[in-house]
Structure formats: C-alpha cells, structure tokens
Design an enzyme around this catalytic site. Structure first.
Site, PDB file in Angstrom:
ATOM      1  N   VAL A 266      -2.598 -20.343  33.013  1.00 21.08           N
ATOM      2  CA  VAL A 266      -2.314 -19.542  31.815  1.00 21.08           C
ATOM      3  C   VAL A 266      -3.319 -19.857  30.698  1.00 21.08           C
ATOM      4  O   VAL A 266      -3.981 -18.964  30.162  1.00 21.08           O
ATOM      5  CB  VAL A 266      -0.870 -19.780  31.319  1.00 21.08           C
ATOM      6  CG1 VAL A 266      -0.648 -19.186  29.936  1.00 21.08           C
ATOM      7  CG2 VAL A 266       0.123 -19.188  32.294  1.00 21.08           C
TER       8      VAL A 266
ATOM      9  N   THR B 131       5.576 -26.706  32.465  1.00 19.73           N
ATOM     10  CA  THR B 131       6.987 -27.044  32.206  1.00 19.73           C
ATOM     11  C   THR B 131       7.714 -27.042  33.562  1.00 19.73           C
ATOM     12  O   THR B 131       8.526 -26.160  33.833  1.00 19.73           O
ATOM     13  CB  THR B 131       7.628 -26.013  31.246  1.00 19.73           C
ATOM     14  OG1 THR B 131       7.309 -24.680  31.727  1.00 19.73           O
ATOM     15  CG2 THR B 131       7.120 -26.153  29.840  1.00 19.73           C
TER      16      THR B 131
ATOM     17  N   THR C 195       6.540 -21.448  29.410  1.00 24.99           N
ATOM     18  CA  THR C 195       7.902 -20.944  29.573  1.00 24.99           C
ATOM     19  C   THR C 195       8.866 -22.089  29.273  1.00 24.99           C
ATOM     20  O   THR C 195       8.837 -23.122  29.946  1.00 24.99           O
ATOM     21  CB  THR C 195       8.102 -20.430  31.019  1.00 24.99           C
ATOM     22  OG1 THR C 195       7.089 -19.452  31.283  1.00 24.99           O
ATOM     23  CG2 THR C 195       9.477 -19.817  31.210  1.00 24.99           C
TER      24      THR C 195
ATOM     25  N   LEU D 150       1.424 -12.888  32.617  1.00 27.73           N
ATOM     26  CA  LEU D 150       0.311 -12.543  33.513  1.00 27.73           C
ATOM     27  C   LEU D 150       0.675 -12.809  34.975  1.00 27.73           C
ATOM     28  O   LEU D 150       1.494 -13.657  35.292  1.00 27.73           O
ATOM     29  CB  LEU D 150      -0.956 -13.312  33.132  1.00 27.73           C
ATOM     30  CG  LEU D 150      -0.985 -14.833  33.196  1.00 27.73           C
ATOM     31  CD1 LEU D 150      -1.089 -15.372  34.595  1.00 27.73           C
ATOM     32  CD2 LEU D 150      -2.145 -15.329  32.362  1.00 27.73           C
TER      33      LEU D 150
ATOM     34  N   PHE E 209       7.573  -4.686  43.664  1.00 24.57           N
ATOM     35  CA  PHE E 209       8.389  -5.843  44.061  1.00 24.57           C
ATOM     36  C   PHE E 209       9.437  -5.475  45.108  1.00 24.57           C
ATOM     37  O   PHE E 209      10.519  -6.033  45.145  1.00 24.57           O
ATOM     38  CB  PHE E 209       9.048  -6.503  42.828  1.00 24.57           C
ATOM     39  CG  PHE E 209       8.175  -7.587  42.253  1.00 24.57           C
ATOM     40  CD1 PHE E 209       6.948  -7.279  41.693  1.00 24.57           C
ATOM     41  CD2 PHE E 209       8.557  -8.914  42.296  1.00 24.57           C
ATOM     42  CE1 PHE E 209       6.123  -8.267  41.188  1.00 24.57           C
ATOM     43  CE2 PHE E 209       7.739  -9.919  41.790  1.00 24.57           C
ATOM     44  CZ  PHE E 209       6.525  -9.590  41.238  1.00 24.57           C
TER      45      PHE E 209
ATOM     46  N   GLY F   4       7.577 -17.656  46.069  1.00 24.55           N
ATOM     47  CA  GLY F   4       7.151 -19.020  45.752  1.00 24.55           C
ATOM     48  C   GLY F   4       6.395 -18.966  44.445  1.00 24.55           C
ATOM     49  O   GLY F   4       6.647 -18.102  43.607  1.00 24.55           O
TER      50      GLY F   4
ATOM     51  N   CYS G 157       6.256 -20.010  39.060  1.00 25.80           N
ATOM     52  CA  CYS G 157       7.170 -19.439  38.054  1.00 25.80           C
ATOM     53  C   CYS G 157       8.559 -19.103  38.589  1.00 25.80           C
ATOM     54  O   CYS G 157       9.545 -19.660  38.107  1.00 25.80           O
ATOM     55  CB  CYS G 157       6.538 -18.198  37.432  1.00 25.80           C
ATOM     56  SG  CYS G 157       5.122 -18.612  36.399  1.00 25.80           S
TER      57      CYS G 157
ATOM     58  N   LYS H 258      10.959 -22.081  39.714  1.00 23.86           N
ATOM     59  CA  LYS H 258      11.370 -23.019  38.650  1.00 23.86           C
ATOM     60  C   LYS H 258      12.100 -22.293  37.525  1.00 23.86           C
ATOM     61  O   LYS H 258      13.025 -22.836  36.933  1.00 23.86           O
ATOM     62  CB  LYS H 258      10.165 -23.808  38.128  1.00 23.86           C
ATOM     63  CG  LYS H 258       9.386 -23.175  37.015  1.00 23.86           C
ATOM     64  CD  LYS H 258       8.357 -24.122  36.428  1.00 23.86           C
ATOM     65  CE  LYS H 258       7.383 -23.399  35.533  1.00 23.86           C
ATOM     66  NZ  LYS H 258       7.953 -22.732  34.372  1.00 23.86           N
TER      67      LYS H 258
END
Ligand code: NAD
Length: 436
Positions: free
Chosen positions: A12, A87, A122, A153, A252, A260, A263, A266
């Site tokens: 990012v 994070t 995040t 993104l 999607f 996986g 993002c 988690k």
C-alpha cells in the site's frame, strides 16, 4: 524537505508514495526495512506490481520522491503523514496495531507544526478516536489531526486503482484536515473521481464492511460451485447469468480454492472480533471464515479423490500467490495445499511467475522451479492454483510428455475441459461436474 511523508513502503505505502509524488507533491517514503529502502532509492521495487518501476524511477528522477529510514527527520517538515504499516492478525483474530502505535508516538514526539496524520492501514473501528486521545495525553501541545483514509487498491492493479479509484473515503471531523486532504487529492477531484466524506468511525467500518462483503461473495460462489459439482451443473453459466442482474454484478463470482491474501482473511477475523467485543452476533462472517478454511482444504480432498493415496506421489503445484499479477503469497490457498501435500508424504514441485521467493520465505522446504514445464516434469498430478495467464496457455502436448501421470486439478477453471480430456487427462475443475 517534503510535503508528505508515507510511513511503511509495502504494497500500500509504496503505491501511495509513488502516486502522491506523481500528483506533483514532494514525498518521502519511510520504512524500517533497510534493504527495501536501499532498493527503492536505486529505483528497484521490492514488490511485483505492474508498471511500478517505471513510475518509481520517473518520480525519483524528478526529485519529487525519495526514501529513508529516518522517521523523525522526514516528518518534521511534512504537513501530511500517511501511515501504511501492517496490521496483521493476532492469535485471537483481532488486528495487531502495535506497529501503528509505535509510529504514531514517533509522529507525536517530532511533529513541529500542524500535521495531518492520515491512517491508510486497515484498523479497528474506534482506532482514530483512540489515536487522538493517545496523542493528546502524550503531547498535549501537539497540533495534529488524525484522518481515516482507508485503502481499497487491488494488488496487481494497484496503480490503476490509485489514479482511478472507485471512491476515496475520508473520515474526519476537522475542517483544517479536510482542506488539507482536498488539496492533496485535488488531481482526483479534477477528473471527477467520487469522494465520500464521513466520520472517522464510519470510514473505518466502510473498509471492514467492504472486505467482509467481498469475502462473503467469494464464499457464496465457491459453495455454489461445490453444489454444481455434485449436480453436474456448470458454475460459469450460473455465475455469468447471475451477474447479468444489476443487483448482483458479475465481479467476484469466480470459484476457486478459497480466498487468501493479506486483507480478506485478516479483515474478516478482525471485524468478527470487533463484533464479538461489542456483543453483536455476526454469524454470517463467522460462517464465511469457516467455509473458506474448508474450501482451502477441499483442494486436497478432491485431489485424493482423483489420485487415491498421496504418499510417494509427485504433485506439481502451479501458482503460489493468492491471485495472479502479484507476488503476495500471504494466506494463499497454496500454503494450505503445499503443507498438506508434504504432510501426506507427497513430493511437491512448485512454480509461480512471481511468488516463489515470497513463498519460500514462509515454506523454505518447497522446491520451486523457474520454468513451468520444468515444474511438471515427472509429476503424477498437476494442481492449478492461481489464475496466471501463463497457465491458461498450458501446452497440453508438452504437459503429456513431461508428466508421469495424467491428473489435472484445475481449481480456477483455466483450461478447456474437453481439450484436456481429449488429450487423455483425468481432469476436474471447480463447479464443472466430476469430469471423467
Ligand atoms: P506490507 O507488510 O506490505 O507493508 C508494511 C510496511 O510497513 C513494510 O514494508 C514494513 O517494513 C513497514 N513497517 C513496519 N513497521 C514500521 C515502522 N515502525 N516504521 C516504518 N515502516 C514500518 O503491508 P501492506 O500490504 O502494504 O498493508 C498495509 C496496511 O494496508 C494494512 O493495514 C493492510 O490491511 C492495508 N491494506 C492492504 C491492502 C493490500 O492489498 N495489501 C489493501 C488495502 C489495505
């Protein structure tokens, strides 16, 4: 001297630093990783992202962009400080914001003038508020506004998404901070990209809600594909036709081996943890997380169904990154597969156009090959795990000659089943029936 400092130059932060420099700002990227900083200052990208090195070099050469490990000095002159450190999940599913807190403390200690601290990472809902309180008690005289600006993104299209985002979400209650953010993103405003101005906690929740929804959508189509398998229906026609409904959208809706990446896994765990903490029952998300774990494990179950005993077999795993066009392997379904194969006593030969290096950092025992056809040499079975175009163009004639066995498990439905069967392979896709 920089207008903007970006702390954390990973997937990012690097894109944000490059993008903001490309808008004409003076930007310094900061990271604790010495090797990353050295590479970046030489114009080499530590991550694979289409087009990133051209942008990196262009902005380095223009003098608008530079990289350092020195947080204190870089923030001193910056009006805006973007935070894009990781994070990751803690054991209990909550987001570990300790890296972020360390950086916030450093910013509080060293900011000399009015500073807008922009949270790109995040973070759990309420973090913005907690950070403001933390700064106020650590350094009461500091003139710092904390803004939530979550990132959406997509790895593999990160630059495209930076310059043409579906929306830019900015959570702030401060007029001064809003003005500073408007000025920073004026290039996006000029081309009429949509902005959403809201409270910090709403911005934080928008990010989690979006990722939880995407994880749910993927899980939905995966489970439908499993049903299609049992019924002999074609999931592609199902998904395509569902997607024609404007309320659903075709995006999607591609079945696969389970989501996986850094993002969705988690962030679903983190939002569930937040809900639990607040006594809110999010049974849907709990189920999505469990269903995705099962989907990742389903790959080896189907493979066993196709080949029988795995012990002593050689399996070529094609695709290690969690999706194509990235070298990111974090929580990729291939990690689950390779570890299950090794546990079962199979020998693994792996290939990925970009992700092998990162994969071996997590599972150093994996034998990775740089050539696709080298990887399938002597394999009893091939498992296609990532939707790289290179795999769509798999030459079945060469594969037939190189392989010892005749089994192909295609978790992304990249190959034409009829063409594969015609070559005498035993083939299974996901949601295309049991094959022959
Ligand atoms: P990353 O691990 O690729 O990058 C984090 C970077 O921060 C690393 O380079 C690390 O060395 C650096 N860092 C850690 N501690 C530091 C410190 N104290 N000072 C300076 N640098 C430090 O992570 P990422 O994938 O870029 O994700 C960053 C955040 O953005 C996360 O919160 C993630 O959830 C969120 N996010 C990620 C994506 C994505 O596609 N990767 C998309 C949207 C949001």
């Amino acid at each position: 001297m920089a207008d903007i400092t970006v702390i954390g130059t990973g997937y990012v932060g690097l894109v944000v630093a490059i993008g903001l420099a490309d808008f004409g700002n003076q930007v310094i990227g900061v990271d604790i990783d010495f090797d990353k900083i050295a590479m970046l200052n030489e114009g080499r990208s530590p991550i694979y992202e289409k087009g990133i090195e051209d942008y990196l070099q262009r902005n380095l050469e223009s003098g608008r962009l530079s990289f350092t490990r020195d947080v204190a000095n870089s923030i001193r002159d910056s009006k805006l400080v973007f935070l894009a450190v990781g994070t990751p999940s803690r054991e209990d599913g909550s987001a570990d914001i300790s890296r972020l807190l360390d950086v916030v403390d450093t910013v509080a200690d060293h900011a000399d003038a009015y500073t807008v601290l922009v949270i790109k990472s995040t973070v759990p809902v309420g973090t913005n508020q907690a950070l403001r309180a933390r700064i106020a008690s650590r350094r009461p005289d500091a003139d710092i506004d904390v803004v939530s600006n979550p990132e959406f993104l997509r790895e593999g299209r990160a630059l495209e998404d930076f310059f043409h985002p579906d929306r830019t979400v900015i959570g702030t209650d401060s007029k001064r901070a809003r003005d500073a953010m408007e000025n920073t993103y004026r290039a996006l405003k000029l081309i009429s990209m949509p902005f959403v101005w809201c409270s910090p906690q709403t911005a934080e929740l928008i990010k989690y809600a979006s990722n939880a929804f995407l994880a749910t959508k993927i899980t939905f189509i995966n489970q439908m594909a499993n049903l299609a398998d049992a019924l002999g229906a074609d999931i592609h026609q199902v998904a395509k036709t569902m997607g024609m409904d404007g309320r659903i959208s075709p995006k999607f809706l591609h079945p696969g081996p389970g989501y996986g990446g850094s993002c969705l896994p988690k962030d679903t765990r983190a939002v569930l943890h937040t809900a639990d903490t607040h006594g809110v029952d999010m049974s849907l998300i709990r189920t999505v997380i469990r269903a995705n774990d099962e989907q990742q494990k389903r790959v080896i179950t189907i493979l066993r169904d196709m080949v029988g005993e795995l012990k002593g077999l050689t399996v070529a795993v094609l695709g290690l990154s969690y999706k194509s066009e990235t070298d990111d392997v974090r929580e990729s379904a291939s990690l689950t597969l390779v570890s299950a194969l090794l546990d079962a006593g199979a020998s693994v030969r792996a290939h990925d156009p970009k992700g092998s290096g990162n994969f071996r950092k997590i599972m150093p025992e994996t034998r990775c090959f740089s050539g696709l056809y080298e990887a399938i040499e002597g394999a009893d079975a091939v498992v296609l795990m990532t939707e790289w175009n290179e795999y769509r163009a798999l030459n079945l004639g060469i594969a037939a000659k190189k392989m010892r066995g005749r089994v192909i498990l295609d978790t992304r439905n990249l190959l034409d089943p009829v063409a594969v069967w015609d070559r005498g392979f035993i083939y299974r896709g996901f949601g295309r029936g049991k094959g022959s």
